[in-house]
Design an enzyme around this catalytic site. Structure first.
Site, PDB file in Angstrom:
ATOM      1  N   SER A 171     -29.822  59.951  17.657  1.00  0.00           N
ATOM      2  CA  SER A 171     -30.796  59.824  16.758  1.00  0.00           C
ATOM      3  C   SER A 171     -32.070  60.003  17.473  1.00  0.00           C
ATOM      4  CB  SER A 171     -30.812  58.459  15.905  1.00  0.00           C
ATOM      5  OG  SER A 171     -32.019  58.446  15.094  1.00  0.00           O
TER       6      SER A 171
ATOM      7  N   TYR B  31     -29.088  49.349  14.640  1.00  0.00           N
ATOM      8  CA  TYR B  31     -28.500  50.682  14.787  1.00  0.00           C
ATOM      9  C   TYR B  31     -29.207  51.587  15.954  1.00  0.00           C
ATOM     10  CZ  TYR B  31     -28.912  55.501  12.938  1.00  0.00           C
ATOM     11  OH  TYR B  31     -28.578  56.888  12.843  1.00  0.00           O
TER      12      TYR B  31
HETATM   13  N1  LIG Z   1     -29.606  61.197   8.477  1.00  0.00           N
HETATM   14  C1  LIG Z   1     -30.454  61.103   9.363  1.00  0.00           C
HETATM   15  O1  LIG Z   1     -31.376  60.746   9.092  1.00  0.00           O
HETATM   16  C2  LIG Z   1     -29.807  60.840  10.701  1.00  0.00           C
HETATM   17  C3  LIG Z   1     -30.747  60.826  11.661  1.00  0.00           C
HETATM   18  C4  LIG Z   1     -30.241  60.507  13.095  1.00  0.00           C
HETATM   19  C5  LIG Z   1     -28.909  60.440  13.203  1.00  0.00           C
HETATM   20  N2  LIG Z   1     -28.121  60.411  12.153  1.00  0.00           N
HETATM   21  C6  LIG Z   1     -26.636  60.342  12.442  1.00  0.00           C
HETATM   22  O2  LIG Z   1     -26.007  61.345  11.947  1.00  0.00           O
HETATM   23  C7  LIG Z   1     -24.569  60.907  11.689  1.00  0.00           C
HETATM   24  C8  LIG Z   1     -24.118  61.417  10.511  1.00  0.00           C
HETATM   25  O3  LIG Z   1     -24.922  60.790   9.233  1.00  0.00           O
HETATM   26  P1  LIG Z   1     -25.503  61.463   7.984  1.00  0.00           P
HETATM   27  O4  LIG Z   1     -26.941  61.125   8.065  1.00  0.00           O
HETATM   28  O5  LIG Z   1     -24.547  62.635   7.841  1.00  0.00           O
HETATM   29  O6  LIG Z   1     -24.934  60.448   6.955  1.00  0.00           O
HETATM   30  P2  LIG Z   1     -23.601  60.223   5.786  1.00  0.00           P
HETATM   31  O7  LIG Z   1     -23.787  61.378   4.882  1.00  0.00           O
HETATM   32  O8  LIG Z   1     -23.734  59.021   5.403  1.00  0.00           O
HETATM   33  O9  LIG Z   1     -22.539  60.322   6.744  1.00  0.00           O
HETATM   34  C9  LIG Z   1     -21.864  59.232   7.573  1.00  0.00           C
HETATM   35  C10 LIG Z   1     -20.473  59.960   7.823  1.00  0.00           C
HETATM   36  O10 LIG Z   1     -19.809  58.900   8.714  1.00  0.00           O
HETATM   37  C11 LIG Z   1     -18.650  58.632   8.275  1.00  0.00           C
HETATM   38  N3  LIG Z   1     -18.154  57.229   8.587  1.00  0.00           N
HETATM   39  C12 LIG Z   1     -18.857  55.916   8.569  1.00  0.00           C
HETATM   40  N4  LIG Z   1     -18.265  55.068   8.880  1.00  0.00           N
HETATM   41  C13 LIG Z   1     -17.081  55.595   9.162  1.00  0.00           C
HETATM   42  C14 LIG Z   1     -15.816  54.827   9.663  1.00  0.00           C
HETATM   43  N5  LIG Z   1     -15.876  53.704  10.099  1.00  0.00           N
HETATM   44  N6  LIG Z   1     -14.902  55.674  10.185  1.00  0.00           N
HETATM   45  C15 LIG Z   1     -14.919  57.090   9.939  1.00  0.00           C
HETATM   46  N7  LIG Z   1     -15.949  57.869   9.147  1.00  0.00           N
HETATM   47  C16 LIG Z   1     -17.053  56.861   9.146  1.00  0.00           C
HETATM   48  C17 LIG Z   1     -18.697  58.786   6.818  1.00  0.00           C
HETATM   49  O11 LIG Z   1     -17.533  59.093   6.163  1.00  0.00           O
HETATM   50  P3  LIG Z   1     -16.651  58.207   5.130  1.00  0.00           P
HETATM   51  O12 LIG Z   1     -17.267  57.153   4.580  1.00  0.00           O
HETATM   52  O13 LIG Z   1     -15.742  59.236   4.546  1.00  0.00           O
HETATM   53  O14 LIG Z   1     -15.639  57.499   6.368  1.00  0.00           O
HETATM   54  C18 LIG Z   1     -19.522  59.905   6.723  1.00  0.00           C
HETATM   55  O15 LIG Z   1     -18.954  61.175   6.757  1.00  0.00           O
HETATM   56  C19 LIG Z   1     -24.741  59.542  11.945  1.00  0.00           C
HETATM   57  O16 LIG Z   1     -24.086  59.012  13.306  1.00  0.00           O
HETATM   58  C20 LIG Z   1     -26.079  59.165  11.966  1.00  0.00           C
HETATM   59  O17 LIG Z   1     -26.233  57.861  12.627  1.00  0.00           O
HETATM   60  C21 LIG Z   1     -28.595  60.654  10.887  1.00  0.00           C
END
Ligand SMILES: NC(=O)c1ccc[n+]([C@@H]2O[C@H](COP(=O)([O-])OP(=O)(O)OC[C@H]3O[C@@H](n4cnc5c(N)ncnc54)[C@H](OP(=O)(O)O)[C@@H]3O)[C@@H](O)[C@H]2O)c1
Length: 253
Positions: free
Chosen positions: A138, A151
């Site tokens: 991130s 985080y």
């Molecule tokens: N959106 C942003 O602004 C942003 C910015 C920088 C980095 N990121 C990173 O991008 C990645 C994806 O995030 P997103 O924004 O796409 O959010 P999201 O839609 O909430 O996706 C998060 C994913 O992680 C999975 N997950 C969470 N806990 C888990 C566990 N214990 N075991 C297995 N799967 C798990 C969830 O699936 P289940 O609930 O089905 O398990 C979901 O598919 C994350 O690492 C986040 O830190 C996001």
């Protein structure tokens, strides 16, 4: 990395960035296996994207990671790309009491999860002619958001771990990439359409383009000012950023 002809395993593929990447790789002629905890979403993805395989996996569970990795390696001998994407982003208070349970879950998910997944696949990956580990960090690895202090720290740790992984694997067939997204409009906090957040489709499109020639990091244009902050003069930028967010709160925070 080449963008077709791979067998790609992606964690956290049930929503947001993970699902976007999974579908983009699938469309480009890759075999894709999506992992997540929410079975209903895994079923929906398989239904809507014939050919995508799914597996239920909680990356907070070390034994489950080892079992799923062994099962996938047997079922997909050509598996050559592992995308560590799953993550959670709870808010906390670095100046107050600690929610210990939340803190442990966060470190297990965002830091030990990718570390364990990489370890479970890495010997298999080394046997592939061309392989890749992609870690999703991130921009908050470089500019911490004080309201999500732990985080941000897990993401800084993943950046650091990625640098080490890349170095120790440099004489193997395994390349190690880091995706450092800016704020993307997903359910990570609360999908809100906030104009400060990058739309998911635009983020996936730019990321796929950059992935093709990336050797280290994938930093979309919108993420560059944050990525470039790290250095001896980072403190003023970090303070300014956090004051701005405090004055203009993130919806759902
Ligand atoms: N959106 C942003 O602004 C942003 C910015 C920088 C980095 N990121 C990173 O991008 C990645 C994806 O995030 P997103 O924004 O796409 O959010 P999201 O839609 O909430 O996706 C998060 C994913 O992680 C999975 N997950 C969470 N806990 C888990 C566990 N214990 N075991 C297995 N799967 C798990 C969830 O699936 P289940 O609930 O089905 O398990 C979901 O598919 C994350 O690492 C986040 O830190 C996001």
């Amino acid at each position: 990395m080449k963008l077709s002809g791979n067998t790609v395993f992606i964690t956290g593929g049930t929503s947001g960035i993970g699902r976007g990447l999974a579908e983009a790789f699938h469309k480009r002629g890759n075999r894709v296996i999506v992992a997540g905890r929410r079975q209903a979403l895994l079923d929906e993805i398989a239904r809507q994207n014939p050919g995508i395989d799914t597996v239920e996996l909680d990356i907070g569970d070390a034994a489950q990671i080892r079992a799923v990795a062994a099962q996938l390696i047997e079922r997909y001998p050509a598996l050559n790309v592992v995308i560590n994407n799953a993550g959670i982003m709870p808010f906390d208070d670095a100046g107050g009491p600690l929610d210990d349970e939340q803190a442990v879950r966060l470190v297990d998910t965002n830091l030990l999860g990718p570390v364990r997944v990489s370890a479970a696949f890495v010997e298999h990956l080394k046997r592939q002619p061309e392989a890749c580990i992609v870690n999703n960090s991130s921009v908050l690895a470089y500019v911490p958001l004080a309201a999500t202090a732990l985080y941000s720290a897990t993401k800084a740790a993943i950046h650091s771990y990625t640098l080490s992984q890349r170095f120790v694997l440099h004489n193997t067939s395994v390349r190690v990439l880091e995706i450092a997204p800016p704020w993307v409009d997903t359910d990570l906090v609360h999908k809100s359409g906030d104009p400060r957040a990058m739309p998911l489709d635009a983020f996936i499109a730019e990321t796929m383009t950059l992935l093709e020639s990336a050797t280290t990091e994938i930093v979309v244009e919108a993420a560059k000012p944050m990525r470039d902050n790290a250095g001896p003069n980072e403190h003023a930028f970090v303070d300014q950023f956090n004051q701005f967010v405090a004055d203009n709160p993130i919806p759902g925070a």
